[in-house]
Design an enzyme around this catalytic site. Structure first.
Site, PDB file in Angstrom:
ATOM      1  N   ASN A  37      -5.732 -37.259  -2.355  1.00 59.93           N
ATOM      2  CA  ASN A  37      -5.241 -38.304  -1.451  1.00 59.93           C
ATOM      3  C   ASN A  37      -5.035 -39.622  -2.182  1.00 59.93           C
ATOM      4  OD1 ASN A  37      -7.909 -39.140  -1.716  1.00 59.93           O
ATOM      5  ND2 ASN A  37      -8.133 -39.675   0.447  1.00 59.93           N
ATOM      6  N   ALA A  56      -9.374 -31.444   6.000  1.00 62.92           N
ATOM      7  CA  ALA A  56     -10.452 -32.424   6.132  1.00 62.92           C
ATOM      8  C   ALA A  56     -11.806 -31.761   5.940  1.00 62.92           C
ATOM      9  CB  ALA A  56     -10.377 -33.101   7.499  1.00 62.92           C
ATOM     10  N   LYS A  83      -1.137 -33.766   1.031  1.00 65.64           N
ATOM     11  CA  LYS A  83      -2.288 -33.832   0.129  1.00 65.64           C
ATOM     12  C   LYS A  83      -2.376 -32.628  -0.803  1.00 65.64           C
ATOM     13  CE  LYS A  83      -4.937 -36.742   3.285  1.00 65.64           C
ATOM     14  NZ  LYS A  83      -6.182 -36.893   4.079  1.00 65.64           N
ATOM     15  N   ASP A  93     -11.488 -38.277   0.860  1.00 62.62           N
ATOM     16  CA  ASP A  93     -11.775 -38.096   2.286  1.00 62.62           C
ATOM     17  C   ASP A  93     -13.256 -37.819   2.510  1.00 62.62           C
ATOM     18  OD1 ASP A  93      -9.121 -38.468   2.898  1.00 62.62           O
ATOM     19  OD2 ASP A  93      -8.671 -36.350   3.190  1.00 62.62           O
ATOM     20  N   THR A 146      -1.028 -39.140   2.229  1.00 66.47           N
ATOM     21  CA  THR A 146      -1.539 -38.755   3.537  1.00 66.47           C
ATOM     22  C   THR A 146      -0.752 -37.545   4.053  1.00 66.47           C
ATOM     23  OG1 THR A 146      -2.176 -39.599   5.718  1.00 66.47           O
ATOM     24  CG2 THR A 146      -0.095 -40.419   4.792  1.00 66.47           C
ATOM     25  N   SER A 192      -3.149 -48.582   6.028  1.00 68.33           N
ATOM     26  CA  SER A 192      -3.479 -48.899   4.636  1.00 68.33           C
ATOM     27  C   SER A 192      -2.666 -50.035   4.030  1.00 68.33           C
ATOM     28  CB  SER A 192      -3.330 -47.648   3.769  1.00 68.33           C
ATOM     29  OG  SER A 192      -4.223 -46.650   4.179  1.00 68.33           O
ATOM     30  N   ARG A 207     -10.878 -18.377   6.726  1.00 68.98           N
ATOM     31  CA  ARG A 207     -10.821 -19.708   6.117  1.00 68.98           C
ATOM     32  C   ARG A 207     -12.221 -20.295   5.963  1.00 68.98           C
ATOM     33  NH1 ARG A 207      -6.804 -24.345   8.412  1.00 68.98           N
ATOM     34  NH2 ARG A 207      -8.136 -24.218  10.260  1.00 68.98           N
ATOM     35  N   GLY A 239     -14.704 -26.736  11.545  1.00 70.93           N
ATOM     36  CA  GLY A 239     -13.400 -26.986  10.938  1.00 70.93           C
ATOM     37  C   GLY A 239     -13.436 -26.826   9.433  1.00 70.93           C
TER      38      GLY A 239
END
Length: 270
Positions: free
Chosen positions: A96, A140, A75, A112, A71, A25, A165, A136
């Site tokens: 973020n 993210a 976050k 994201d 990052t 970045s 989760r 997932g």
């Protein structure tokens, strides 16, 4: 990269992480800031976990600091630093990016998932009305699920090795976006009428990882996105391409995210 301008009037932005040496970045965002005429630079800031809160609160007192990118692994922790939040950041439970308003208050955003949606659209895939399978439900995955629901996805089937989760994320999506049918599923490889498959797990980053689920032959009409950037071609991506699917890795997502963060920063830059 040649810095076009660096003087006493230069505005500062930073990217905070641990570690930080891998961050692209500073170069990318500094170039973009200066291309649009801002006398500004973005610098890497390596902040150690034990000093995160005190360091960030000190940095945010700098009069010429206009924004921070956040990052790993900060976050979620950075959420508490914001005086206000964009809706997506509140729904994800993480930020973020932080920007300073003219009155000195700080606002947090989460981009994201925004980057993923924009990358899909740039490739000609519109998420609205689609049935999506996601692998997932971590940080993210949470950002991606919220962004897809906000973009109008019809349904999200979410798998995570931590079933609780996945269930919590599905419930969170349903609470904020009741028109999106989100549910936790127990079979990572089962694909029914899904139009989009997204891997939000780290499986595929390391040599020998294999695919994140034991997929058989994929329908060529299935769009596959693996948000991993390195390696650029994961086992899942290789398998999907062999099946004739359109495949994206995480690089377009990161590029689109950077543009979204730039717009967030420059809307209120001093």
């Amino acid at each position: 990269m040649t810095i076009a301008r660096l003087d006493g009037a230069t505005r500062l932005y930073g990217i905070v992480g641990h570690p930080i040496a891998q961050a692209r970045s500073p170069e990318v965002m500094t170039a973009r800031l200066q291309q649009i005429g801002h006398n500004a630079v973005l610098v890497p800031l390596h902040v150690l976990p034990d000093a995160f809160d005190s360091t960030l609160r000190g940095l945010m007192q700098l009069g010429n600091l206009d924004g921070l990118m956040i990052t790993v692994p900060y976050k979620a922790r950075a959420l508490a630093l914001a005086d206000s939040l964009l809706p997506s950041a509140a729904q994800v439970g993480a930020v973020n990016a932080l920007r300073r308003h003219a009155d000195g208050t700080w606002q947090g955003g989460m981009f994201d998932g925004t980057g993923l949606v924009l990358a899909l659209r740039a490739e000609g895939f519109e998420p609205r009305g689609r049935l999506v399978k996601m692998l997932g439900a971590g940080g993210a995955g949470s950002a991606v699920a919220i962004a897809l629901a906000e973009a109008g996805a019809r349904a999200l089937d979410i798998f995570d090795t931590d079933a609780a989760r996945a269930a919590e994320l599905a419930q969170r999506v349903t609470t904020h976006y009741p028109d999106c049918q989100a549910r936790a599923v127990t079979d990572p490889a089962h694909l029914d009428d899904h139009e989009l498959l997204i891997n939000c797990t780290p499986i595929g980053m390391q040599p020998g990882d294999g695919m994140p689920a034991p997929f058989g032959r994929l329908d060529p009409s299935l769009f596959v996105m693996d948000i991993i950037m390195k390696p650029p071609v994961t086992p899942l991506a290789e398998h999907a391409r062999a099946c004739g699917c359109t495949v994206l890795n995480g690089i377009p997502m990161l590029d689109q995210q950077a543009q979204a963060v730039l717009s967030f920063f420059t809307e209120t830059s001093s």
